[in-house]
Design a protein around this motif. Structure first.
Motif, mmCIF file in Angstrom:
data_model
loop_
_atom_site.group_PDB
_atom_site.id
_atom_site.type_symbol
_atom_site.label_atom_id
_atom_site.label_comp_id
_atom_site.label_asym_id
_atom_site.label_seq_id
_atom_site.Cartn_x
_atom_site.Cartn_y
_atom_site.Cartn_z
ATOM 1 N N GLN A 1 -22.204 45.506 -25.813
ATOM 2 C CA GLN A 1 -21.349 45.189 -26.359
ATOM 3 C C GLN A 1 -21.380 43.685 -26.358
ATOM 4 O OE1 GLN A 1 -18.130 47.045 -25.200
ATOM 5 N NE2 GLN A 1 -16.948 46.469 -27.754
ATOM 6 N N ALA A 2 -21.679 42.801 -25.501
ATOM 7 C CA ALA A 2 -21.410 41.285 -25.051
ATOM 8 C C ALA A 2 -23.224 40.836 -25.275
ATOM 9 C CB ALA A 2 -21.421 41.244 -23.621
ATOM 10 N N PHE A 3 -23.688 41.858 -25.840
ATOM 11 C CA PHE A 3 -25.028 40.865 -26.888
ATOM 12 C C PHE A 3 -26.044 41.089 -26.219
ATOM 13 C CE2 PHE A 3 -22.165 38.833 -30.217
ATOM 14 C CZ PHE A 3 -21.858 40.407 -30.216
ATOM 15 N N HIS A 4 -25.869 39.752 -24.472
ATOM 16 C CA HIS A 4 -27.194 39.321 -23.155
ATOM 17 C C HIS A 4 -27.665 38.688 -24.291
ATOM 18 C CE1 HIS A 4 -24.068 40.987 -20.541
ATOM 19 N NE2 HIS A 4 -24.513 41.838 -21.235
ATOM 20 N N VAL A 5 -28.141 37.802 -25.302
ATOM 21 C CA VAL A 5 -28.962 37.153 -26.228
ATOM 22 C C VAL A 5 -29.166 35.973 -25.167
ATOM 23 C CG1 VAL A 5 -29.676 35.794 -27.809
ATOM 24 C CG2 VAL A 5 -28.316 38.249 -27.772
ATOM 25 N N LEU A 6 -30.153 35.512 -24.574
ATOM 26 C CA LEU A 6 -30.741 34.663 -23.699
ATOM 27 C C LEU A 6 -30.617 33.145 -24.680
ATOM 28 C CD1 LEU A 6 -33.945 35.970 -22.253
ATOM 29 C CD2 LEU A 6 -31.185 35.927 -21.422
ATOM 30 N N PRO A 7 -30.116 32.393 -24.442
ATOM 31 C CA PRO A 7 -29.880 30.886 -25.219
ATOM 32 C C PRO A 7 -30.281 30.266 -25.294
ATOM 33 C CG PRO A 7 -28.377 30.547 -22.828
ATOM 34 C CD PRO A 7 -28.867 32.463 -23.099
ATOM 35 N N HIS A 8 -31.610 30.446 -24.348
ATOM 36 C CA HIS A 8 -32.875 28.819 -24.704
ATOM 37 C C HIS A 8 -34.055 29.685 -25.213
ATOM 38 C CE1 HIS A 8 -33.294 31.295 -21.268
ATOM 39 N NE2 HIS A 8 -34.949 31.165 -20.720
ATOM 40 N N LEU A 9 -33.943 30.846 -25.990
ATOM 41 C CA LEU A 9 -34.718 31.811 -26.542
ATOM 42 C C LEU A 9 -34.550 31.950 -28.013
ATOM 43 C CD1 LEU A 9 -36.004 34.407 -23.645
ATOM 44 C CD2 LEU A 9 -37.389 32.405 -24.274
ATOM 45 N N SER A 10 -35.626 31.052 -28.864
ATOM 46 C CA SER A 10 -35.542 31.763 -30.095
ATOM 47 C C SER A 10 -34.870 33.183 -30.544
ATOM 48 C CB SER A 10 -36.403 31.255 -30.707
ATOM 49 O OG SER A 10 -37.697 32.283 -30.753
ATOM 50 N N VAL A 11 -34.723 32.696 -31.561
ATOM 51 C CA VAL A 11 -33.857 34.685 -32.190
ATOM 52 C C VAL A 11 -36.049 35.412 -32.007
ATOM 53 C CG1 VAL A 11 -34.259 35.907 -34.470
ATOM 54 C CG2 VAL A 11 -32.099 34.675 -33.922
ATOM 55 N N ALA A 12 -36.366 35.273 -32.573
ATOM 56 C CA ALA A 12 -37.825 35.928 -32.311
ATOM 57 C C ALA A 12 -38.411 35.962 -31.177
ATOM 58 C CB ALA A 12 -38.821 35.042 -33.056
ATOM 59 N N GLN A 13 -38.542 34.903 -29.915
ATOM 60 C CA GLN A 13 -38.387 35.138 -28.858
ATOM 61 C C GLN A 13 -37.824 36.619 -27.614
ATOM 62 O OE1 GLN A 13 -38.266 31.092 -28.024
ATOM 63 N NE2 GLN A 13 -40.829 30.543 -27.470
ATOM 64 N N ASN A 14 -36.691 36.485 -28.848
ATOM 65 C CA ASN A 14 -35.348 37.265 -27.578
ATOM 66 C C ASN A 14 -35.661 38.816 -28.225
ATOM 67 O OD1 ASN A 14 -32.863 36.364 -25.945
ATOM 68 N ND2 ASN A 14 -33.571 34.943 -27.296
ATOM 69 N N VAL A 15 -36.519 39.051 -29.345
ATOM 70 C CA VAL A 15 -36.462 40.108 -29.980
ATOM 71 C C VAL A 15 -37.865 40.631 -29.369
ATOM 72 C CG1 VAL A 15 -36.776 41.348 -32.101
ATOM 73 C CG2 VAL A 15 -35.272 39.887 -31.944
ATOM 74 N N ALA A 16 -38.494 39.628 -28.805
ATOM 75 C CA ALA A 16 -39.958 40.276 -28.204
ATOM 76 C C ALA A 16 -40.111 40.342 -27.132
ATOM 77 C CB ALA A 16 -40.971 38.507 -28.912
ATOM 78 N N LEU A 17 -38.921 39.514 -26.370
ATOM 79 C CA LEU A 17 -39.224 39.782 -25.328
ATOM 80 C C LEU A 17 -39.122 41.435 -24.448
ATOM 81 C CD1 LEU A 17 -37.972 38.132 -21.987
ATOM 82 C CD2 LEU A 17 -36.167 39.054 -22.536
ATOM 83 N N PRO A 18 -38.781 42.508 -24.825
ATOM 84 C CA PRO A 18 -39.527 44.026 -24.140
ATOM 85 C C PRO A 18 -40.796 43.917 -24.038
ATOM 86 C CG PRO A 18 -37.054 44.397 -25.190
ATOM 87 C CD PRO A 18 -37.397 42.787 -25.785
ATOM 88 N N LEU A 19 -41.301 43.681 -25.566
ATOM 89 C CA LEU A 19 -43.078 43.523 -25.377
ATOM 90 C C LEU A 19 -43.748 42.861 -24.395
ATOM 91 C CD1 LEU A 19 -43.365 43.529 -28.925
ATOM 92 C CD2 LEU A 19 -43.112 45.313 -27.831
ATOM 93 N N MET A 20 -43.029 41.310 -24.448
ATOM 94 C CA MET A 20 -43.187 40.497 -22.984
ATOM 95 C C MET A 20 -43.527 40.960 -21.689
ATOM 96 S SD MET A 20 -42.237 36.810 -22.388
ATOM 97 C CE MET A 20 -40.871 37.285 -21.133
ATOM 98 N N LEU A 21 -41.810 41.629 -21.520
ATOM 99 C CA LEU A 21 -42.343 42.129 -20.405
ATOM 100 C C LEU A 21 -43.316 43.764 -19.844
ATOM 101 C CD1 LEU A 21 -38.457 42.150 -19.272
ATOM 102 C CD2 LEU A 21 -39.753 40.632 -18.597
ATOM 103 N N LEU A 22 -43.092 43.863 -21.108
ATOM 104 C CA LEU A 22 -45.090 45.119 -20.476
ATOM 105 C C LEU A 22 -46.190 44.202 -21.007
ATOM 106 C CD1 LEU A 22 -43.052 47.736 -22.965
ATOM 107 C CD2 LEU A 22 -43.922 48.154 -20.800
ATOM 108 N N GLY A 23 -46.217 42.952 -21.327
ATOM 109 C CA GLY A 23 -47.448 42.521 -20.817
ATOM 110 C C GLY A 23 -48.020 42.396 -22.781
ATOM 111 N N GLN A 24 -47.548 42.518 -23.854
ATOM 112 C CA GLN A 24 -47.443 43.231 -25.393
ATOM 113 C C GLN A 24 -47.167 42.321 -25.884
ATOM 114 O OE1 GLN A 24 -46.409 46.955 -26.586
ATOM 115 N NE2 GLN A 24 -46.244 47.883 -25.418
ATOM 116 N N HIS A 25 -48.002 41.747 -26.969
ATOM 117 C CA HIS A 25 -47.428 40.617 -27.932
ATOM 118 C C HIS A 25 -47.971 41.614 -29.382
ATOM 119 C CE1 HIS A 25 -47.333 36.237 -29.495
ATOM 120 N NE2 HIS A 25 -48.148 36.328 -29.913
ATOM 121 N N ASP A 26 -47.363 40.804 -30.138
ATOM 122 C CA ASP A 26 -47.162 41.614 -31.895
ATOM 123 C C ASP A 26 -46.234 40.915 -32.734
ATOM 124 O OD1 ASP A 26 -47.434 43.396 -34.017
ATOM 125 O OD2 ASP A 26 -47.231 45.401 -32.714
#
Length: 219
Positions: free
Chosen positions: A87-112
Motif C-alpha cells: 500500500q505504501a509502494f516502497h519504490v526506491l527513490p535513487h533508481l529510475s522507474v525502469a530500474q525499480n521495475v527490473a529490481l526483482p529480475l536483477m535479484l534473480l540474476g536476470q536482465h530483460d
C-alpha cells in the motif's frame, strides 16, 4: 502454486488482530478480501508473505510451512515465487522507474529490458522508464509498484489496495495486468481492497472480521 492458511490468529500484546482465519487459494484463483479499516487485512497479507509472524495456526505455500522457515529461506521464497504490491509502494527513490521495475529480475540474476518495457506499457507507464520516482504522481508510483510485483511472473501475488490511487480507466488497466498473471500464468492471487469494482472481478470475495474470514453476502 497453492496457498493454505489454517486457523491463523494474530495478537498485538493482549489485543487480537484476527482469530481463526482459514483460507485455501488454488493456483490460478483470485480471491478478494474486504473488511473494515483496522480489522487486520494488511497484516494478514504480510503473514501470507512471511513478512509478519503469527501466534497460532499455519501458512502453507505449496505445502511448505512458512512458520518453520528461516529469515533467509523466507527472503528467497519471496524473491523467487512471490509478488507483493504494498500500500505504501516502497519504490526506491535513487533508481529510475525502469530500474525499480527490473529490481526483482536483477535479484534473480536476470536482465530483460524487453520484458520491463512490456510491463511498463501494460500498466500505462510507457515512455516514463527513465524518470525518477520523485517526478511521478502518486498514481504513477502505485503502477511502478504493481509492475515491479509482476515482472518476475510470481506464482503467488499479494496486492494491498492496488487500485486505491487510480482513476477508473487506469484501475481497470491495472486489474487486467494482475488478472493476466493469474489466468495466463496460473498464479494464486489475494487482493485486499475497498473497491467494489476490483472485488467483483474475483472468483471469491471474503469478509475479514475479528472472528475470521467468511463469504461476503454481496458476492
Amino acid at each position: 502454486m497453492s496457498l493454505i492458511i489454517q486457523n491463523l490468529s494474530k495478537h498485538y500484546g493482549s489485543v487480537p488482530v484476527f482469530r481463526h482465519v482459514s483460507l485455501t487459494v488454488a493456483a490460478g484463483e483470485f480471491v478478494a478480501i474486504i473488511g473494515e479499516s483496522g480489522v487486520g487485512k494488511s497484516t494478514l497479507l504480510n503473514c501470507m508473505a512471511g513478512l509478519d509472524s503469527w501466534d497460532e495456526g499455519s501458512v502453507l505455500l505449496d505445502g511448505l510451512d512458512l512458520g518453520s522457515q528461516s529469515d533467509d529461506q523466507l527472503a528467497r521464497l519471496r524473491r523467487e515465487k512471490t509478488g507483493f504490491v504494498f500500500q505504501a509502494f516502497h519504490v526506491l527513490p535513487h533508481l529510475s522507474v525502469a530500474q525499480n521495475v527490473a529490481l526483482p529480475l536483477m535479484l534473480l540474476g536476470q536482465h530483460d529490458d524487453a520484458r520491463v518495457q512490456a510491463m511498463l506499457q501494460a500498466v500505462g507507464l510507457e515512455g516514463l522508464g527513465e524518470r525518477l520516482p520523485q517526478q511521478l504522481s502518486g498514481g504513477q508510483l502505485q503502477r511502478v509498484a504493481i509492475a515491479r510485483a509482476l515482472i518476475h511472473q510470481p506464482m503467488l501475488l499479494l496486492a494491498d489496495e492496488p487500485t486505491g490511487n487510480l482513476d477508473p480507466h487506469t484501475a481497470e488497466r491495472v486489474m487486467d495486468a494482475l488478472m493476466s498473471q493469474t489466468r495466463t500464468h496460473g498464479a494464486a492471487m489475494v487482493l485486499v481492497t475497498h473497491s467494489v469494482t476490483a472485488a467483483q472481478r474475483a472468483d471469491r470475495v471474503l469478509l475479514l472480521t475479528a472472528s475470521g474470514l467468511e463469504p461476503h453476502a454481496g458476492a
